[in-house]
Design a protein around this motif. Structure first.
Motif, mmCIF file in Angstrom:
data_model
loop_
_atom_site.group_PDB
_atom_site.id
_atom_site.type_symbol
_atom_site.label_atom_id
_atom_site.label_comp_id
_atom_site.label_asym_id
_atom_site.label_seq_id
_atom_site.Cartn_x
_atom_site.Cartn_y
_atom_site.Cartn_z
ATOM 1 N N ASN A 222 53.762 37.797 44.563
ATOM 2 C CA ASN A 222 54.000 38.653 44.034
ATOM 3 C C ASN A 222 53.028 37.894 42.999
ATOM 4 O O ASN A 222 52.076 38.194 42.228
ATOM 5 C CB ASN A 222 54.309 39.864 44.369
ATOM 6 C CG ASN A 222 54.480 40.479 44.835
ATOM 7 O OD1 ASN A 222 53.485 41.182 45.675
ATOM 8 N ND2 ASN A 222 55.838 39.972 45.476
ATOM 9 N N GLY A 223 53.810 37.141 42.001
ATOM 10 C CA GLY A 223 53.410 36.613 40.358
ATOM 11 C C GLY A 223 52.109 35.571 41.007
ATOM 12 O O GLY A 223 50.704 35.929 40.260
ATOM 13 N N ARG A 224 51.959 34.919 41.858
ATOM 14 C CA ARG A 224 50.805 34.078 42.123
ATOM 15 C C ARG A 224 49.592 34.829 42.510
ATOM 16 O O ARG A 224 48.291 34.413 41.889
ATOM 17 C CB ARG A 224 51.712 33.052 42.656
ATOM 18 C CG ARG A 224 51.941 31.548 42.400
ATOM 19 C CD ARG A 224 52.955 31.319 43.327
ATOM 20 N NE ARG A 224 53.943 32.179 44.086
ATOM 21 C CZ ARG A 224 54.678 31.016 44.965
ATOM 22 N NH1 ARG A 224 54.063 30.006 45.811
ATOM 23 N NH2 ARG A 224 55.378 31.718 45.750
ATOM 24 N N ILE A 225 50.091 35.437 43.325
ATOM 25 C CA ILE A 225 49.060 36.536 44.030
ATOM 26 C C ILE A 225 48.023 37.376 42.548
ATOM 27 O O ILE A 225 46.747 37.006 42.792
ATOM 28 C CB ILE A 225 49.555 37.264 45.288
ATOM 29 C CG1 ILE A 225 48.979 36.673 46.495
ATOM 30 C CG2 ILE A 225 48.050 38.036 45.488
ATOM 31 C CD1 ILE A 225 48.153 35.543 46.949
ATOM 32 N N GLY A 226 48.746 37.954 41.951
ATOM 33 C CA GLY A 226 48.444 38.720 40.895
ATOM 34 C C GLY A 226 47.729 37.555 39.896
ATOM 35 O O GLY A 226 46.690 37.810 39.106
ATOM 36 N N ARG A 227 48.083 36.605 39.435
ATOM 37 C CA ARG A 227 47.228 35.833 38.986
ATOM 38 C C ARG A 227 46.371 35.292 39.510
ATOM 39 O O ARG A 227 44.986 35.546 38.330
ATOM 40 C CB ARG A 227 48.383 34.701 38.290
ATOM 41 C CG ARG A 227 49.815 35.214 37.195
ATOM 42 C CD ARG A 227 50.445 33.796 36.732
ATOM 43 N NE ARG A 227 51.324 33.299 37.721
ATOM 44 C CZ ARG A 227 52.187 34.181 38.055
ATOM 45 N NH1 ARG A 227 52.912 34.884 37.231
ATOM 46 N NH2 ARG A 227 52.949 33.025 38.719
#
Length: 382
Positions: A222-227
């Motif tokens: 989620n963190g990487r897709i959000g960024r």
């Protein structure tokens, strides 16, 4: 129980009831995002982005800059999640050298693939727009391989997840129950494509990223897709003509504040402090990228001048030199292929650059030698 940025609902997971947070649809209600409050920060961020776009003209090829900027973003966004790979590992993997932490490098190269795919979709008139489908496909590419196998790549989660803690009951944050996720993402997608929100695009990027992280729609990544969504929105709204900025460097440097600001939206409805943090981050990241471009441009210019003054230099060594910013580690065989020439010609071209101290040999062996444009690698790794 009501809450200024969402509501809590009771969700039972692993046999225990927990309070899961369901955010209100965007935009945030109330006066927390009064445009006047952020006018100055937004203007500074826009100016920093304009300067960054301008300075990219200092080098003969913007592809050089993109080569390193996109890799730095891929690396830093992965490091926020605990990946240990370095920029040198990434260059070595591309050169075909042996790397020790192959799983970590695979995670970073997966991010690169997802990033490039999203960018291609957004630039193709027939491609997918920013949408849940686009994010799911990017997620599938990101989690492709050993580590992502059990994490439902490309699919929205069907179970309750949580952040921090050893179980849902002692978690730092419990995102919305899975049945809320599709509706919340559809609301977010509508907000992205709404024509009149009265908010500056960069402020919209900040609140969309926060909303995505609160929804936490996937089991992992989620963190990487959000960024990645931040970069996609910058492309979508034309905030930066090329992805030359690596915002994850700023977010990694201020990691605890990054998480604290996101958390304060959920606990106190404090959107303002998050947006201010984000806009300051864009300005700082753009300034850092600008400085890096100036340093790279001056290194390459000085090395090129050195080469042009050398009586031994010839067409093959000139051509090899121009390839170095996108091939910073290499073997003679790779040079032979890239120059489409003979082995002796490739060897001679490398030797010219080695004698001038532009590249160094790394193995100390007589055979199977590896080379590095070390000054450049050191500059980018700072």
């Amino acid at each position: 129980m009501t809450h200024s940025s969402g509501i809590y609902v009771i969700s039972t997971t692993l046999g225990e009831p927990v309070r899961a947070f369901v955010p209100h649809p965007l935009p945030p209600a109330g006066s927390a995002l009064e445009p006047a409050l952020f006018a100055d920060l937004n203007r500074q961020a826009e100016l920093a982005l304009a300067r960054l776009s301008g300075v990219s003209g200092l080098v003969p090829s913007v592809d050089w800059l993109l080569y390193s900027a996109i890799r730095k973003e891929a690396l830093l966004t992965s490091q926020i999640e605990g990946t240990q790979a370095t920029l040198t590992d990434l260059f070595d993997e591309e050169a075909g050298f042996k790397v020790s932490n192959t799983d970590d490098v695979e995670e970073v190269t997966n991010y690169l693939r997802a990033f490039r795919w999203v960018q291609a979709q957004l630039r193709d008139p027939k491609g997918l727009p920013i949408s849940v489908r686009l994010l799911c496909e990017a997620h599938r590419l990101l989690l492709d391989g050993a580590r992502g196998a059990g994490k439902q790549p490309g699919e929205l989660r069907r179970s309750q997840n949580w952040i921090g803690g050893t179980r849902p009951g002692n978690a730092a944050f419990v995102p919305p129950p899975p049945e809320h996720v599709p509706g919340l993402l559809a609301d977010m997608e509508r907000f992205i494509h709404a024509t009149s929100t009265g908010l500056a695009p960069m402020i919209k990027v900040a609140i969309i990223h926060a909303q995505f992280e609160t929804i936490h729609p996937f089991l992992d990544g989620n963190g990487r897709i959000g960024r990645l969504l931040i970069a996609a929105l910058f492309e979508h709204w034309g905030l930066l003509s090329e992805p030359l900025m690596y915002l994850s460097g700023y977010l990694k440097q201020h990691q605890s504040e990054y998480y604290r600001r996101l958390s304060a939206i959920r606990s106190d409805g404090d959107w303002g402090a998050w947006v201010a943090f984000f806009l300051e981050g864009v300005a700082q990241a753009a300034n850092a990228a600008e400085q890096n471009i100036i340093q790279v441009a001056s290194l390459v210019t000085s090395d090129r001048r050195h080469l042009l003054q050398s009586p031994k230099a010839g067409p093959a060594s000139y051509r090899l030199f121009e390839m170095l910013p996108m091939m910073p580690r290499f073997t003679i065989e790779r040079v032979r292929q890239q120059l489409d020439t003979s082995f002796p010609t490739a060897t001679a071209a490398v030797k010219v650059l080695e004698d001038l101290g532009i590249v160094i040999e790394m193995t100390g062996q007589k055979k199977n030698r590896s080379y590095s444009y070390q000054g450049y690698v050191d500059l980018l790794s700072r």
